[in-house]
Design a protein around this motif. Sequence first.
Motif, mmCIF file in Angstrom:
data_model
loop_
_atom_site.group_PDB
_atom_site.id
_atom_site.type_symbol
_atom_site.label_atom_id
_atom_site.label_comp_id
_atom_site.label_asym_id
_atom_site.label_seq_id
_atom_site.Cartn_x
_atom_site.Cartn_y
_atom_site.Cartn_z
ATOM 1 N N ASP A 171 4.321 57.814 59.396
ATOM 2 C CA ASP A 171 4.064 56.393 59.128
ATOM 3 C C ASP A 171 4.354 56.044 57.671
ATOM 4 N N MET A 172 3.960 56.921 56.764
ATOM 5 C CA MET A 172 4.198 56.685 55.344
ATOM 6 C C MET A 172 5.703 56.584 55.071
ATOM 7 N N ALA A 173 6.464 57.537 55.586
ATOM 8 C CA ALA A 173 7.908 57.553 55.355
ATOM 9 C C ALA A 173 8.597 56.368 56.012
ATOM 10 N N MET A 174 8.147 56.003 57.192
ATOM 11 C CA MET A 174 8.744 54.876 57.918
ATOM 12 C C MET A 174 8.573 53.575 57.136
ATOM 13 N N LYS A 175 7.376 53.353 56.634
ATOM 14 C CA LYS A 175 7.103 52.121 55.883
ATOM 15 C C LYS A 175 7.881 52.093 54.562
ATOM 16 N N ILE A 176 7.986 53.239 53.912
ATOM 17 C CA ILE A 176 8.753 53.303 52.665
ATOM 18 C C ILE A 176 10.212 52.964 52.923
ATOM 19 N N GLU A 177 10.763 53.510 53.994
ATOM 20 C CA GLU A 177 12.171 53.249 54.294
ATOM 21 C C GLU A 177 12.397 51.770 54.585
ATOM 22 N N ALA A 178 11.484 51.159 55.331
ATOM 23 C CA ALA A 178 11.597 49.720 55.611
ATOM 24 C C ALA A 178 11.501 48.910 54.330
ATOM 25 N N ALA A 179 10.563 49.293 53.458
ATOM 26 C CA ALA A 179 10.393 48.582 52.183
ATOM 27 C C ALA A 179 11.646 48.713 51.324
ATOM 28 N N ARG A 180 12.251 49.888 51.313
ATOM 29 C CA ARG A 180 13.437 50.106 50.487
ATOM 30 C C ARG A 180 14.569 49.157 50.887
ATOM 31 N N HIS A 181 14.804 49.045 52.167
ATOM 32 C CA HIS A 181 15.875 48.160 52.623
ATOM 33 C C HIS A 181 15.573 46.701 52.284
ATOM 34 N N LEU A 182 14.318 46.298 52.407
ATOM 35 C CA LEU A 182 13.951 44.921 52.099
ATOM 36 C C LEU A 182 14.095 44.639 50.599
ATOM 37 N N VAL A 183 13.710 45.591 49.768
ATOM 38 C CA VAL A 183 13.838 45.420 48.312
ATOM 39 C C VAL A 183 15.302 45.280 47.925
ATOM 40 N N TYR A 184 16.142 46.155 48.424
ATOM 41 C CA TYR A 184 17.571 46.096 48.066
ATOM 42 C C TYR A 184 18.220 44.827 48.607
ATOM 43 N N THR A 185 17.846 44.444 49.822
ATOM 44 C CA THR A 185 18.393 43.210 50.402
ATOM 45 C C THR A 185 18.008 41.999 49.562
ATOM 46 N N SER A 186 16.756 41.964 49.105
ATOM 47 C CA SER A 186 16.300 40.822 48.305
ATOM 48 C C SER A 186 16.996 40.803 46.950
ATOM 49 N N ALA A 187 17.187 41.976 46.349
ATOM 50 C CA ALA A 187 17.885 42.039 45.066
ATOM 51 C C ALA A 187 19.323 41.562 45.218
ATOM 52 N N ALA A 188 19.988 42.008 46.268
ATOM 53 C CA ALA A 188 21.375 41.604 46.508
ATOM 54 C C ALA A 188 21.486 40.102 46.754
ATOM 55 N N ALA A 189 20.480 39.527 47.397
ATOM 56 C CA ALA A 189 20.492 38.089 47.683
ATOM 57 C C ALA A 189 20.501 37.266 46.399
ATOM 58 N N THR A 190 19.818 37.750 45.360
ATOM 59 C CA THR A 190 19.811 37.009 44.089
ATOM 60 C C THR A 190 21.182 37.068 43.421
ATOM 61 N N GLU A 191 21.921 38.141 43.656
ATOM 62 C CA GLU A 191 23.247 38.301 43.053
ATOM 63 C C GLU A 191 24.237 37.272 43.594
ATOM 64 N N ARG A 192 24.117 36.997 44.878
ATOM 65 C CA ARG A 192 25.124 36.126 45.493
ATOM 66 C C ARG A 192 24.638 34.696 45.700
ATOM 67 N N GLY A 193 23.459 34.370 45.162
ATOM 68 C CA GLY A 193 22.950 33.012 45.299
ATOM 69 C C GLY A 193 22.597 32.643 46.724
ATOM 70 N N ASP A 194 22.119 33.610 47.476
ATOM 71 C CA ASP A 194 21.747 33.407 48.885
ATOM 72 C C ASP A 194 20.625 32.374 48.987
ATOM 73 N N ALA A 195 20.745 31.481 49.955
ATOM 74 C CA ALA A 195 19.735 30.435 50.147
ATOM 75 C C ALA A 195 18.373 31.020 50.508
ATOM 76 N N ARG A 196 18.350 32.235 51.026
ATOM 77 C CA ARG A 196 17.084 32.870 51.424
ATOM 78 C C ARG A 196 16.493 33.732 50.304
ATOM 79 N N ALA A 197 17.054 33.652 49.105
ATOM 80 C CA ALA A 197 16.623 34.541 48.025
ATOM 81 C C ALA A 197 15.134 34.405 47.718
ATOM 82 N N THR A 198 14.614 33.188 47.707
ATOM 83 C CA THR A 198 13.198 32.981 47.398
ATOM 84 C C THR A 198 12.312 33.640 48.445
#
Length: 381
Positions: free
Chosen positions: A287-314
């Motif tokens: 469970d610990m590893a699963m949640k970390i992996e999910a969090a990692r993808h969400l963090v990177y996705t959110s960071a990338a969204a700020t780079e490209r001016g994604d409307a969902r960045a906020t």
Amino acid sequence: MYQLPEEHEELRAAVRALAEKEIAPYAAEVDEQERYPVEAARALTEAGFNAVHIPEQYSGQGADAVAACIVIEEVARVDASASLIPAVNKLGTQPILLSASEELKKLVLPSIATGEASASYALSEREAGSDTASMRTRAHLDGDHWVLNGTKCWITNAGESTWYTVMAVTDPNAEKKAHGISAFVVHKDDPGFSVGPKERKLGIKGSPTREIYFENCTIPENRIIGEPGTGLKTALATLDHTRPTIGAQALGIAQGALDAAVEYVKERKQFGQSISQFQGVQFMLADMAMKIEAARHLVYTSAAATERGDARATFLASAAKAYASDVAMEVTTDAVQLFGGAGYTRDFPVERMMRDAKITQIYEGTNQIQRMVMARQLLKK
């Protein structure tokens, strides 16, 4: 394909190697003595990891937002306090990058990029935390200088930083309070500026948190960031870029706790066998590893969204910060549990990681505020 580019993985390997060698050996001492991690600051600066986000035209590395998150994540894996060096440098300079004049960018950014200076961010006050528009710090123009008066609190790395990005009310009679706030850059040596004593904190003890005071603090007129009245707009835009970095910090803390727990349960024996063989322990680790992996993808996705001016960045920035920090608190708590009595002692790092994780649910907007932000974004549609 859906994976990080090779250069990002090479960056991760480089930061991890530096963190293991130059930062991890001092982490417990830094926490115990509640001192600034000077070894980490020196190592990060020498390697160019202290403020990788600053563009090349200002003597920086010009790294993208995902790369900045990877640096913070890998440092936080061994020492959360040290990870606030690159994290707060980004927080303190992001308003300048977004809204400042070219003259002001050239004044401030190169010194931070090279490590000669560092930056802090001053938005919160004792009576204006989540309700930022109710701040009381004031600034008025007096000839060719701005004069600031007031107090800011919860300022990360205050006393260590050279530059401070400060929000203050310049038009107390504005129709909307939010439209009467402006942003400024204050230098530690400006007349009328001072810092208070360190807060006595639960975690991140190596990163000083202090109040800062403005008593007729005088700064040149050109130190305003953007136009008068646009400060809060810049502050909120900044958080879209920096909330993912807090997610990254939380992610690193969680990963460090999981790594320590996996190593420990393999070695710990009870009832004649390694406790890693017990299904209850295995389920916790999974469970610990699963949640970390999910969090990692969400963090990177959110960071990338700020780079490209994604409307969902906020939305994504708030989601990444809230989810990753909740995961960090869960994972570090479970890591302490897996260590048993040993986990409750300072002989092992997981109790420090558990204490450090808590702040990630609070600063840069509490997780309750993040959920409000997310809901508002959903309801706009």
